[in-house]
Scaffold this motif. Sequence first.
Motif, PDB file in Angstrom:
ATOM      1  N   MET A 228      -3.273 -12.782  85.221  1.00  9.23           N
ATOM      2  CA  MET A 228      -1.618 -13.982  84.701  1.00  9.23           C
ATOM      3  C   MET A 228      -2.196 -15.404  84.620  1.00  9.23           C
ATOM      4  O   MET A 228      -1.764 -16.464  84.139  1.00  9.23           O
ATOM      5  CB  MET A 228      -0.556 -13.503  85.664  1.00  9.23           C
ATOM      6  CG  MET A 228      -0.261 -12.399  85.916  1.00  9.23           C
ATOM      7  SD  MET A 228       1.615 -12.283  84.375  1.00  9.23           S
ATOM      8  CE  MET A 228      -0.402 -11.575  83.032  1.00  9.23           C
ATOM      9  N   LEU A 229      -3.225 -15.684  85.458  1.00 11.29           N
ATOM     10  CA  LEU A 229      -3.543 -17.409  85.618  1.00 11.29           C
ATOM     11  C   LEU A 229      -4.073 -17.289  84.384  1.00 11.29           C
ATOM     12  O   LEU A 229      -4.369 -18.747  84.125  1.00 11.29           O
ATOM     13  CB  LEU A 229      -4.427 -17.550  86.891  1.00 11.29           C
ATOM     14  CG  LEU A 229      -3.514 -17.018  88.407  1.00 11.29           C
ATOM     15  CD1 LEU A 229      -4.977 -17.264  89.463  1.00 11.29           C
ATOM     16  CD2 LEU A 229      -3.185 -18.959  88.572  1.00 11.29           C
ATOM     17  N   ALA A 230      -5.124 -16.370  83.827  1.00 10.73           N
ATOM     18  CA  ALA A 230      -5.581 -16.441  82.379  1.00 10.73           C
ATOM     19  C   ALA A 230      -4.601 -17.220  81.189  1.00 10.73           C
ATOM     20  O   ALA A 230      -4.684 -18.067  80.731  1.00 10.73           O
ATOM     21  CB  ALA A 230      -6.590 -15.554  82.572  1.00 10.73           C
ATOM     22  N   ASP A 231      -3.691 -16.236  81.100  1.00 14.49           N
ATOM     23  CA  ASP A 231      -1.784 -15.747  80.503  1.00 14.49           C
ATOM     24  C   ASP A 231      -1.775 -17.721  80.455  1.00 14.49           C
ATOM     25  O   ASP A 231      -1.223 -18.139  79.508  1.00 14.49           O
ATOM     26  CB  ASP A 231      -1.445 -15.124  81.288  1.00 14.49           C
ATOM     27  CG  ASP A 231      -0.266 -15.272  79.273  1.00 14.49           C
ATOM     28  OD1 ASP A 231      -1.028 -14.742  78.683  1.00 14.49           O
ATOM     29  OD2 ASP A 231       0.881 -15.433  80.431  1.00 14.49           O
ATOM     30  N   GLN A 232      -2.436 -18.386  81.614  1.00 13.38           N
ATOM     31  CA  GLN A 232      -1.281 -19.407  81.566  1.00 13.38           C
ATOM     32  C   GLN A 232      -2.294 -20.798  81.061  1.00 13.38           C
ATOM     33  O   GLN A 232      -2.547 -21.977  81.675  1.00 13.38           O
ATOM     34  CB  GLN A 232      -1.103 -19.950  83.403  1.00 13.38           C
ATOM     35  CG  GLN A 232       0.261 -18.726  83.877  1.00 13.38           C
ATOM     36  CD  GLN A 232       0.708 -18.779  85.138  1.00 13.38           C
ATOM     37  OE1 GLN A 232      -0.072 -19.594  85.689  1.00 13.38           O
ATOM     38  NE2 GLN A 232       1.701 -17.543  86.290  1.00 13.38           N
ATOM     39  N   ARG A 233      -3.804 -20.102  81.232  1.00 13.48           N
ATOM     40  CA  ARG A 233      -4.703 -21.130  80.966  1.00 13.48           C
ATOM     41  C   ARG A 233      -4.807 -21.578  81.527  1.00 13.48           C
ATOM     42  O   ARG A 233      -6.159 -23.022  81.719  1.00 13.48           O
ATOM     43  CB  ARG A 233      -4.471 -21.853  79.644  1.00 13.48           C
ATOM     44  CG  ARG A 233      -4.040 -21.127  78.239  1.00 13.48           C
ATOM     45  CD  ARG A 233      -3.759 -22.028  76.859  1.00 13.48           C
ATOM     46  NE  ARG A 233      -3.732 -20.791  75.381  1.00 13.48           N
ATOM     47  CZ  ARG A 233      -4.575 -20.175  75.291  1.00 13.48           C
ATOM     48  NH1 ARG A 233      -5.530 -19.946  75.628  1.00 13.48           N
ATOM     49  NH2 ARG A 233      -3.797 -19.543  74.145  1.00 13.48           N
ATOM     50  N   ARG A 234      -4.821 -20.898  83.066  1.00 10.86           N
ATOM     51  CA  ARG A 234      -5.351 -22.039  84.442  1.00 10.86           C
ATOM     52  C   ARG A 234      -7.155 -21.417  84.949  1.00 10.86           C
ATOM     53  O   ARG A 234      -6.908 -20.899  85.933  1.00 10.86           O
ATOM     54  CB  ARG A 234      -4.608 -21.897  85.240  1.00 10.86           C
ATOM     55  CG  ARG A 234      -2.971 -22.604  85.178  1.00 10.86           C
ATOM     56  CD  ARG A 234      -2.297 -21.753  86.438  1.00 10.86           C
ATOM     57  NE  ARG A 234      -2.302 -22.315  87.374  1.00 10.86           N
ATOM     58  CZ  ARG A 234      -1.905 -22.186  88.352  1.00 10.86           C
ATOM     59  NH1 ARG A 234      -0.964 -21.104  88.306  1.00 10.86           N
ATOM     60  NH2 ARG A 234      -2.285 -22.300  89.495  1.00 10.86           N
ATOM     61  N   PHE A 235      -7.673 -21.842  83.628  1.00  8.90           N
ATOM     62  CA  PHE A 235      -9.512 -21.800  83.804  1.00  8.90           C
ATOM     63  C   PHE A 235      -9.490 -21.732  85.392  1.00  8.90           C
ATOM     64  O   PHE A 235     -10.171 -20.963  85.987  1.00  8.90           O
ATOM     65  CB  PHE A 235     -10.244 -21.560  82.638  1.00  8.90           C
ATOM     66  CG  PHE A 235      -9.221 -21.352  81.506  1.00  8.90           C
ATOM     67  CD1 PHE A 235      -9.020 -19.554  80.967  1.00  8.90           C
ATOM     68  CD2 PHE A 235      -9.232 -21.444  80.644  1.00  8.90           C
ATOM     69  CE1 PHE A 235      -8.472 -18.868  79.970  1.00  8.90           C
ATOM     70  CE2 PHE A 235      -8.452 -21.220  79.696  1.00  8.90           C
ATOM     71  CZ  PHE A 235      -7.920 -19.965  79.853  1.00  8.90           C
ATOM     72  N   GLY A 236      -9.508 -22.906  85.974  1.00 12.74           N
ATOM     73  CA  GLY A 236     -10.311 -23.773  86.747  1.00 12.74           C
ATOM     74  C   GLY A 236      -9.433 -22.579  88.168  1.00 12.74           C
ATOM     75  O   GLY A 236     -10.608 -22.189  89.045  1.00 12.74           O
ATOM     76  N   ALA A 237      -8.425 -22.394  88.402  1.00 11.88           N
ATOM     77  CA  ALA A 237      -7.572 -21.472  89.156  1.00 11.88           C
ATOM     78  C   ALA A 237      -7.509 -19.844  89.286  1.00 11.88           C
ATOM     79  O   ALA A 237      -9.033 -19.197  89.633  1.00 11.88           O
ATOM     80  CB  ALA A 237      -6.362 -21.244  89.347  1.00 11.88           C
ATOM     81  N   VAL A 238      -8.478 -19.438  88.013  1.00 10.08           N
ATOM     82  CA  VAL A 238      -8.840 -18.432  87.636  1.00 10.08           C
ATOM     83  C   VAL A 238     -10.319 -18.143  88.301  1.00 10.08           C
ATOM     84  O   VAL A 238     -10.788 -17.174  89.709  1.00 10.08           O
ATOM     85  CB  VAL A 238      -9.250 -17.600  86.389  1.00 10.08           C
ATOM     86  CG1 VAL A 238      -9.659 -15.942  86.211  1.00 10.08           C
ATOM     87  CG2 VAL A 238      -7.718 -17.258  85.545  1.00 10.08           C
ATOM     88  N   LEU A 239     -11.602 -19.099  88.491  1.00 10.45           N
ATOM     89  CA  LEU A 239     -12.643 -18.681  88.659  1.00 10.45           C
ATOM     90  C   LEU A 239     -12.315 -19.192  89.664  1.00 10.45           C
ATOM     91  O   LEU A 239     -13.332 -18.922  90.643  1.00 10.45           O
ATOM     92  CB  LEU A 239     -13.795 -19.778  87.909  1.00 10.45           C
ATOM     93  CG  LEU A 239     -14.764 -20.007  88.133  1.00 10.45           C
ATOM     94  CD1 LEU A 239     -15.441 -19.132  88.227  1.00 10.45           C
ATOM     95  CD2 LEU A 239     -16.079 -21.357  88.077  1.00 10.45           C
ATOM     96  N   GLY A 240     -11.504 -20.065  90.023  1.00 13.70           N
ATOM     97  CA  GLY A 240     -11.388 -20.288  92.003  1.00 13.70           C
ATOM     98  C   GLY A 240     -11.360 -19.126  92.775  1.00 13.70           C
ATOM     99  O   GLY A 240     -11.867 -18.977  93.504  1.00 13.70           O
ATOM    100  N   TYR A 241      -9.908 -18.158  91.889  1.00 18.38           N
ATOM    101  CA  TYR A 241      -9.354 -16.998  92.539  1.00 18.38           C
ATOM    102  C   TYR A 241     -10.556 -16.330  92.959  1.00 18.38           C
ATOM    103  O   TYR A 241     -10.805 -15.633  93.938  1.00 18.38           O
ATOM    104  CB  TYR A 241      -8.045 -17.032  92.109  1.00 18.38           C
ATOM    105  CG  TYR A 241      -7.684 -15.193  92.438  1.00 18.38           C
ATOM    106  CD1 TYR A 241      -7.154 -15.895  94.119  1.00 18.38           C
ATOM    107  CD2 TYR A 241      -6.536 -14.919  92.744  1.00 18.38           C
ATOM    108  CE1 TYR A 241      -6.847 -14.607  94.402  1.00 18.38           C
ATOM    109  CE2 TYR A 241      -6.291 -13.720  92.435  1.00 18.38           C
ATOM    110  CZ  TYR A 241      -5.883 -13.758  94.308  1.00 18.38           C
ATOM    111  OH  TYR A 241      -5.160 -12.552  94.406  1.00 18.38           O
ATOM    112  N   LEU A 242     -11.338 -15.861  91.882  1.00 13.87           N
ATOM    113  CA  LEU A 242     -12.418 -14.737  92.095  1.00 13.87           C
ATOM    114  C   LEU A 242     -13.387 -15.194  92.937  1.00 13.87           C
ATOM    115  O   LEU A 242     -13.515 -14.195  92.884  1.00 13.87           O
ATOM    116  CB  LEU A 242     -12.795 -14.690  90.245  1.00 13.87           C
ATOM    117  CG  LEU A 242     -12.879 -13.847  88.886  1.00 13.87           C
ATOM    118  CD1 LEU A 242     -13.190 -14.213  87.279  1.00 13.87           C
ATOM    119  CD2 LEU A 242     -12.099 -12.855  89.719  1.00 13.87           C
TER     120      LEU A 242
END
Length: 118
Positions: free
Chosen positions: A82-96
């Motif tokens: 869902m974060l990736a779908d929102q194009r929040r790639f920094g959040a994706v990387l941080g969350y991972l």
Amino acid sequence: MAVLAGVGAMVGALGRYGTTRLVQRWYGNHWPVATLMINWVGCLLLGGLTGLQVSNLLAISLGTGVLGGFTTFSTFSHEVVMLADQRRFGAVLGYLLLSVLGGCLLAAVGFWWGLIHG
């Protein structure tokens, strides 16, 4: 044993639901803080149970049951998508990174704590 795991999973799932609601009330729903905290706590506690070398009965009821029901890889994965779908790639990387590296670190800390105190 299956009944113990099932009852434990029910307790864990109810704990996850309550914890999620509480954390979302405090922090909102903009970033998956609740799932991160739940999975971190689960990693720490499962590491501790492993380090303590608890009986098979406790391992199944608490580890497989309660902590298996409490933690959630599927919600974590869904939130990443869902974060990736929102194009929040920094959040994706941080969350991972926080989830995987933090979870492994906390599992190791719990394991070492269990070994020392077991």
